[in-house]
Design a protein around this motif. Structure first.
Motif, PDB file in Angstrom:
ATOM      1  N   SER A  55       6.020  56.177  63.648  1.00 17.23           N
ATOM      2  CA  SER A  55       6.560  55.454  64.796  1.00 17.23           C
ATOM      3  C   SER A  55       5.481  54.663  65.540  1.00 17.23           C
ATOM      4  N   LEU A  56       4.215  54.937  65.244  1.00 13.43           N
ATOM      5  CA  LEU A  56       3.114  54.203  65.878  1.00 13.43           C
ATOM      6  C   LEU A  56       2.830  52.876  65.178  1.00 13.43           C
ATOM      7  N   LYS A  57       3.392  52.699  64.011  1.00 11.09           N
ATOM      8  CA  LYS A  57       3.114  51.496  63.231  1.00 11.09           C
ATOM      9  C   LYS A  57       3.791  50.271  63.836  1.00 11.09           C
ATOM     10  N   ALA A  58       3.233  49.117  63.530  1.00 14.75           N
ATOM     11  CA  ALA A  58       3.800  47.859  64.027  1.00 14.75           C
ATOM     12  C   ALA A  58       5.235  47.700  63.541  1.00 14.75           C
ATOM     13  N   ASN A  59       6.084  47.229  64.428  1.00 15.48           N
ATOM     14  CA  ASN A  59       7.502  46.948  64.136  1.00 15.48           C
ATOM     15  C   ASN A  59       8.327  48.195  63.817  1.00 15.48           C
ATOM     16  N   ALA A  60       7.833  49.346  64.230  1.00 11.70           N
ATOM     17  CA  ALA A  60       8.612  50.580  64.129  1.00 11.70           C
ATOM     18  C   ALA A  60       9.117  50.945  65.515  1.00 11.70           C
ATOM     19  N   LYS A  61      10.320  51.478  65.604  1.00 11.68           N
ATOM     20  CA  LYS A  61      10.910  51.875  66.900  1.00 11.68           C
ATOM     21  C   LYS A  61      10.831  50.716  67.904  1.00 11.68           C
ATOM     22  N   VAL A  62      11.259  49.560  67.474  1.00  5.82           N
ATOM     23  CA  VAL A  62      11.117  48.344  68.277  1.00  5.82           C
ATOM     24  C   VAL A  62      11.791  48.447  69.644  1.00  5.82           C
ATOM     25  N   GLU A  63      13.049  48.837  69.683  1.00 10.55           N
ATOM     26  CA  GLU A  63      13.773  48.887  70.948  1.00 10.55           C
ATOM     27  C   GLU A  63      13.181  49.923  71.898  1.00 10.55           C
ATOM     28  N   GLU A  64      12.792  51.069  71.342  1.00 13.68           N
ATOM     29  CA  GLU A  64      12.193  52.126  72.162  1.00 13.68           C
ATOM     30  C   GLU A  64      10.900  51.640  72.817  1.00 13.68           C
ATOM     31  N   LYS A  65      10.088  50.917  72.040  1.00 16.44           N
ATOM     32  CA  LYS A  65       8.816  50.417  72.571  1.00 16.44           C
ATOM     33  C   LYS A  65       9.044  49.345  73.639  1.00 16.44           C
ATOM     34  N   LYS A  66      10.041  48.505  73.421  1.00 17.74           N
ATOM     35  CA  LYS A  66      10.340  47.481  74.424  1.00 17.74           C
ATOM     36  C   LYS A  66      10.737  48.121  75.747  1.00 17.74           C
ATOM     37  N   LYS A  67      11.560  49.155  75.676  1.00 18.21           N
ATOM     38  CA  LYS A  67      11.992  49.847  76.887  1.00 18.21           C
ATOM     39  C   LYS A  67      10.815  50.466  77.631  1.00 18.21           C
ATOM     40  N   ASP A  71       4.151  46.825  73.220  1.00 16.44           N
ATOM     41  CA  ASP A  71       4.308  45.697  72.301  1.00 16.44           C
ATOM     42  C   ASP A  71       4.756  46.235  70.935  1.00 16.44           C
ATOM     43  N   PRO A  72       5.984  46.000  70.519  1.00 16.03           N
ATOM     44  CA  PRO A  72       6.464  46.544  69.249  1.00 16.03           C
ATOM     45  C   PRO A  72       5.758  45.968  68.024  1.00 16.03           C
ATOM     46  N   ALA A  73       5.094  44.827  68.192  1.00 21.76           N
ATOM     47  CA  ALA A  73       4.385  44.208  67.070  1.00 21.76           C
ATOM     48  C   ALA A  73       2.965  44.765  66.912  1.00 21.76           C
ATOM     49  N   LYS A  74       2.536  45.569  67.861  1.00 19.35           N
ATOM     50  CA  LYS A  74       1.174  46.115  67.824  1.00 19.35           C
ATOM     51  C   LYS A  74       1.110  47.390  66.982  1.00 19.35           C
TER      52      LYS A  74
END
Length: 233
Positions: A55-67, A71-74
């Motif tokens: 889940s720490l990888k880039a573009n994983a759990k995108v919505e959760e990270k946005k909330k 940065d979901p791309a990081k």
């Protein structure tokens, strides 16, 4: 003379610290634990704890990270403020280290066995010895023996270290770096130990054979043993 005594005491203190460092239990990894606890390992592998590092990888759990305003791309796999709760034993002897293969034979890039049960270098051999003793003489071994060698039985404290480590947390030991995934971000991050330990986030439980007896006994043990499966012969 006073200087000599100070130097002598200083040397003695350093020797004690060095001895303590040598004696501290270290992490051995999932592969070692599952040599015996293979069924536990199989069910654990399907849990979210086993995949926590991903889940720490880039573009994983995108919505959760946005909330959580991340940065979901990081790629957060090398962020020391994040890795501690997504790996096992980070910053401790034998534990996960930044840049280490998160998979590997130890699978320390996950919330593995020792994240809950404590670093296994010192107590793992005692398990085998206790089981042989039980088979040979039907005698149990005092549980305090493995507790004294690093096995953890305070599961609630182990869980709280990450799941309740946020600003404003009711957990008194909460400290920075805090998790950004809090109940105010999403209600699903509200953590209640008694409920959480009864979900599929944990491995399957099997009936204990009685190799150990006495305190410490986790308060949830009796409930788990009521529905625990028999280990196939």
């Amino acid at each position: 003379m006073k200087r000599f005594l100070k130097q002598l005491l200083g040397a003695a203190a350093l020797a004690c610290l060095a001895q303590a460092a040598i004696a501290a239990p270290s992490y051995v990894g999932v592969k070692v634990c599952t040599k015996c606890h293979d069924l536990h390992g199989e069910s654990w592998a399907a849990t979210s704890h086993a995949k926590a590092f991903d889940s720490l990888k880039a573009n994983a759990k995108v919505e959760e990270k946005k909330k959580a305003k991340l940065d979901p791309a990081k790629d957060y796999t090398k962020d020391k403020d994040c890795v501690g709760c997504h790996s096992t034993g980070f910053g401790k002897a034998g534990g996960y280290a930044l840049g280490k293969d998160p998979g590997g034979p130890e699978k320390l890039g996950s919330v593995g066995c020792e994240a809950c049960h404590g670093p296994g270098s010192d107590y793992r051999e005692e398990h085998g010895t206790a089981e042989k003793k039980l088979l040979r003489s039907q005698q149990s071994t005092p549980r305090k023996l493995i507790a004294g060698k690093g096995q953890n039985f305070d599961y609630e404290k182990a869980c709280a270290a990450c799941h309740l480590n946020f600003q404003g947390s009711p957990h008194k030991a909460a400290k920075a770096p805090f998790t950004p995934f809090t109940p105010t971000v999403d209600a699903k991050y509200k953590f209640e130990f008694d409920k959480a330990v009864r979900t599929k986030a944990l491995h399957e439980h099997y009936k204990l054979k009685g190799a150990f007896e006495g305190e410490p006994v986790p308060k949830i043990r009796a409930d788990f043993q009521k529905t625990a499966k028999d280990i196939p012969e």
